[in-house]
Scaffold this motif. Structure first.
Motif, PDB file in Angstrom:
ATOM      1  N   ASP A 110      75.091 -26.813  -9.002  1.00 47.71           N
ATOM      2  CA  ASP A 110      73.701 -26.955  -8.581  1.00 47.71           C
ATOM      3  C   ASP A 110      72.777 -27.102  -9.787  1.00 47.71           C
ATOM      4  O   ASP A 110      73.228 -27.173 -10.943  1.00 47.71           O
ATOM      5  N   GLU A 111      71.480 -27.148  -9.537  1.00 49.97           N
ATOM      6  CA  GLU A 111      70.500 -27.380 -10.600  1.00 49.97           C
ATOM      7  C   GLU A 111      70.509 -26.277 -11.648  1.00 49.97           C
ATOM      8  O   GLU A 111      70.103 -26.493 -12.791  1.00 49.97           O
ATOM      9  N   GLU A 112      70.963 -25.089 -11.277  1.00 54.27           N
ATOM     10  CA  GLU A 112      71.051 -23.978 -12.231  1.00 54.27           C
ATOM     11  C   GLU A 112      72.406 -23.930 -12.932  1.00 54.27           C
ATOM     12  O   GLU A 112      72.680 -23.004 -13.703  1.00 54.27           O
ATOM     13  N   GLY A 113      73.242 -24.899 -12.653  1.00 54.01           N
ATOM     14  CA  GLY A 113      74.549 -24.959 -13.290  1.00 54.01           C
ATOM     15  C   GLY A 113      75.601 -24.084 -12.642  1.00 54.01           C
ATOM     16  O   GLY A 113      76.706 -23.931 -13.183  1.00 54.01           O
ATOM     17  N   LYS A 114      75.279 -23.504 -11.482  1.00 50.66           N
ATOM     18  CA  LYS A 114      76.247 -22.646 -10.797  1.00 50.66           C
ATOM     19  C   LYS A 114      77.266 -23.498 -10.051  1.00 50.66           C
ATOM     20  O   LYS A 114      76.889 -24.416  -9.311  1.00 50.66           O
ATOM     21  N   PRO A 115      78.560 -23.199 -10.215  1.00 48.31           N
ATOM     22  CA  PRO A 115      79.580 -23.981  -9.514  1.00 48.31           C
ATOM     23  C   PRO A 115      79.673 -23.597  -8.041  1.00 48.31           C
ATOM     24  O   PRO A 115      79.433 -22.440  -7.666  1.00 48.31           O
ATOM     25  N   TYR A 188      81.895 -18.510  -7.348  1.00 48.75           N
ATOM     26  CA  TYR A 188      81.201 -19.671  -6.792  1.00 48.75           C
ATOM     27  C   TYR A 188      79.939 -19.244  -6.058  1.00 48.75           C
ATOM     28  O   TYR A 188      79.919 -18.211  -5.384  1.00 48.75           O
ATOM     29  N   HIS A 189      78.902 -20.074  -6.178  1.00 48.99           N
ATOM     30  CA  HIS A 189      77.641 -19.806  -5.479  1.00 48.99           C
ATOM     31  C   HIS A 189      77.836 -19.939  -3.976  1.00 48.99           C
ATOM     32  O   HIS A 189      78.587 -20.779  -3.498  1.00 48.99           O
ATOM     33  N   SER A 190      77.120 -19.112  -3.236  1.00 44.77           N
ATOM     34  CA  SER A 190      77.173 -19.183  -1.779  1.00 44.77           C
ATOM     35  C   SER A 190      75.862 -18.677  -1.204  1.00 44.77           C
ATOM     36  O   SER A 190      75.297 -17.697  -1.687  1.00 44.77           O
ATOM     37  N   ASP A 191      75.365 -19.358  -0.173  1.00 45.11           N
ATOM     38  CA  ASP A 191      74.198 -18.876   0.563  1.00 45.11           C
ATOM     39  C   ASP A 191      74.243 -19.465   1.970  1.00 45.11           C
ATOM     40  O   ASP A 191      75.175 -20.199   2.323  1.00 45.11           O
ATOM     41  N   THR A 194      74.725 -23.289   2.369  1.00 39.53           N
ATOM     42  CA  THR A 194      75.956 -23.962   1.953  1.00 39.53           C
ATOM     43  C   THR A 194      77.198 -23.492   2.711  1.00 39.53           C
ATOM     44  O   THR A 194      78.175 -24.228   2.819  1.00 39.53           O
ATOM     45  N   THR A 195      77.147 -22.274   3.213  1.00 35.56           N
ATOM     46  CA  THR A 195      78.346 -21.644   3.777  1.00 35.56           C
ATOM     47  C   THR A 195      78.237 -21.521   5.282  1.00 35.56           C
ATOM     48  O   THR A 195      77.164 -21.232   5.822  1.00 35.56           O
ATOM     49  N   MET A 196      79.340 -21.733   5.972  1.00 33.53           N
ATOM     50  CA  MET A 196      79.402 -21.525   7.409  1.00 33.53           C
ATOM     51  C   MET A 196      80.746 -20.881   7.752  1.00 33.53           C
ATOM     52  O   MET A 196      81.677 -20.888   6.937  1.00 33.53           O
ATOM     53  N   TYR A 244      76.280 -31.171   0.972  1.00 32.32           N
ATOM     54  CA  TYR A 244      76.799 -31.908  -0.188  1.00 32.32           C
ATOM     55  C   TYR A 244      76.899 -33.414   0.056  1.00 32.32           C
ATOM     56  O   TYR A 244      77.438 -34.139  -0.782  1.00 32.32           O
ATOM     57  N   ARG A 245      76.363 -33.857   1.177  1.00 32.33           N
ATOM     58  CA  ARG A 245      76.598 -35.248   1.594  1.00 32.33           C
ATOM     59  C   ARG A 245      76.104 -36.277   0.569  1.00 32.33           C
ATOM     60  O   ARG A 245      76.818 -37.235   0.238  1.00 32.33           O
TER      61      ARG A 245
END
Length: 255
Positions: A110-115, A188-191, A194-196, A244-245
Motif C-alpha cells: 500500500d501507500e505506506e509500504g505495508k505488504p 501483512y496488513h489487514s482491515d 481488504t479482508t473478508m 485490488y482490482r
C-alpha cells in the motif's frame, strides 16, 4: 472383539492426525476449477494454490511464494491421457511446470509500504490460450454480501508436512462477519476494506489450500489467505479481489 480392535485403531489414527485433512467438507471438482494452479516452494515445506488469469499471469497469496517456486498448471484439465502424452513429446508439457524466480513475483504494497497477502506471478512463457482461466470482476465490483454462497477449492495435504494430494477438491461456504482474530498473518496488513471471511459448518481449509481462488457467481472474488499448520481453519479468511482490482490490471499491463 474384532470390531472393538478396529475402533481402537480408528481412534488412534484420529488422535495422531492421520485422518485425511484437505478442504474439509469438499468433493472432487470434476470438470470445475480447471484454472487451478499448484505452487510449491523449491526449498520444500510450502505448498499452495493459485489461479490462472490469462496465458501469462497467476494470482495467489504473497506468503505462498516470496522465494523460488515451481508453478504447475493444467492439473485439473479434462485432457485425455494420449493427448497429454502428445504434449509431452512436443515439449508443451514443460510450459505447464515453470520455475519462477522472485523478480517475477509482484506482491501488493500500500501507500505506506505495508505488504498485503496477495501476489501476481508472471510466468516465464505463455501457456496455451486453450487452458481454462478464471474471470476477474469489473473494477467497480463489491465484495459479496453476508450469507451469499461462495465456492472454494484446493488440494491441501493429509496433514502438515505430508505430500499434497494430486486432485483438486471443491466446497461451498457462505460469507460471514470476520472475528477479531480472523485476519492474514501479522506480517501483512489487514482491515475491513481488504479482508473478508466465510463460514459454513463442516467446511474448512487446511494446510496447502492458501492462495486458492474464491468464486462468486463464477467470477474470482477472493484469495484464501488462511494458512493453518496443525489444524484446519473453520472460519476461512480471504482477501477481497475488488479492493485490488485496479492494481491487478496495472501490474499485468506494466510488468
Amino acid at each position: 472383539m474384532k470390531l472393538c480392535f478396529a475402533l481402537i485403531l480408528f481412534l488412534a489414527g484420529t488422535a495422531s492426525g492421520d485422518i485425511e485433512k484437505r478442504v474439509v467438507g469438499s468433493k472432487s471438482c470434476g470438470k470445475q476449477r480447471q484454472y487451478h494452479v499448484k505452487i510449491d516452494s523449491l526449498q520444500g515445506g510450502k505448498s499452495c494454490g493459485g489461479a490462472l488469469l490469462n496465458t501469462r499471469w497467476v494470482i495467489t497469496a504473497s506468503h505462498c511464494a516470496e522465494q523460488q517456486v515451481k508453478v504447475k498448471l493444467g492439473i485439473n484439465n479434462d485432457v485425455p491421457f494420449f493427448k497429454k502424452v502428445k504434449f509431452f513429446f512436443k515439449g508443451s508439457s514443460k510450459k505447464l511446470e515453470q520455475v519462477i524466480k522472485t523478480d517475477q513475483q509482484f506482491a501488493y504494497k500500500d501507500e505506506e509500504g505495508k505488504p498485503h497477502d496477495i501476489m501476481l506471478i508472471k510466468l516465464n512463457e505463455d501457456v496455451s490460450a486453450k487452458l481454462p482461466t478464471i474471470k476477474l470482476p469489473p473494477e467497480d465490483c463489491k465484495k459479496p454480501d453476508l450469507k451469499k454462497e461462495v465456492y472454494i477449492g484446493g488440494m491441501g495435504p493429509k496433514k502438515a508436512g505430508s505430500e499434497p494430494q494430486e486432485d483438486v477438491r471443491c466446497a461451498m461456504t457462505k460469507m460471514s462477519a470476520c472475528g477479531e482474530n480472523d485476519k492474514p498473518d501479522a506480517k501483512y496488513h489487514s482491515d475491513e476494506g481488504t479482508t473478508m471471511c466465510a463460514f459454513e459448518p463442516g467446511v474448512e481449509t487446511c494446510h496447502g489450500d492458501a492462495g486458492s481462488a474464491v468464486e462468486y457467481q463464477n467470477i474470482l472474488h477472493g484469495i484464501i489467505v488462511s494458512d493453518p499448520v496443525d489444524k484446519c481453519a473453520n472460519t476461512i479468511v480471504m482477501l477481497d479481489i475488488c479492493f485490488y482490482r485496479k492494481w491487478i490490471d496495472e501490474t499485468m499491463r506494466n510488468k
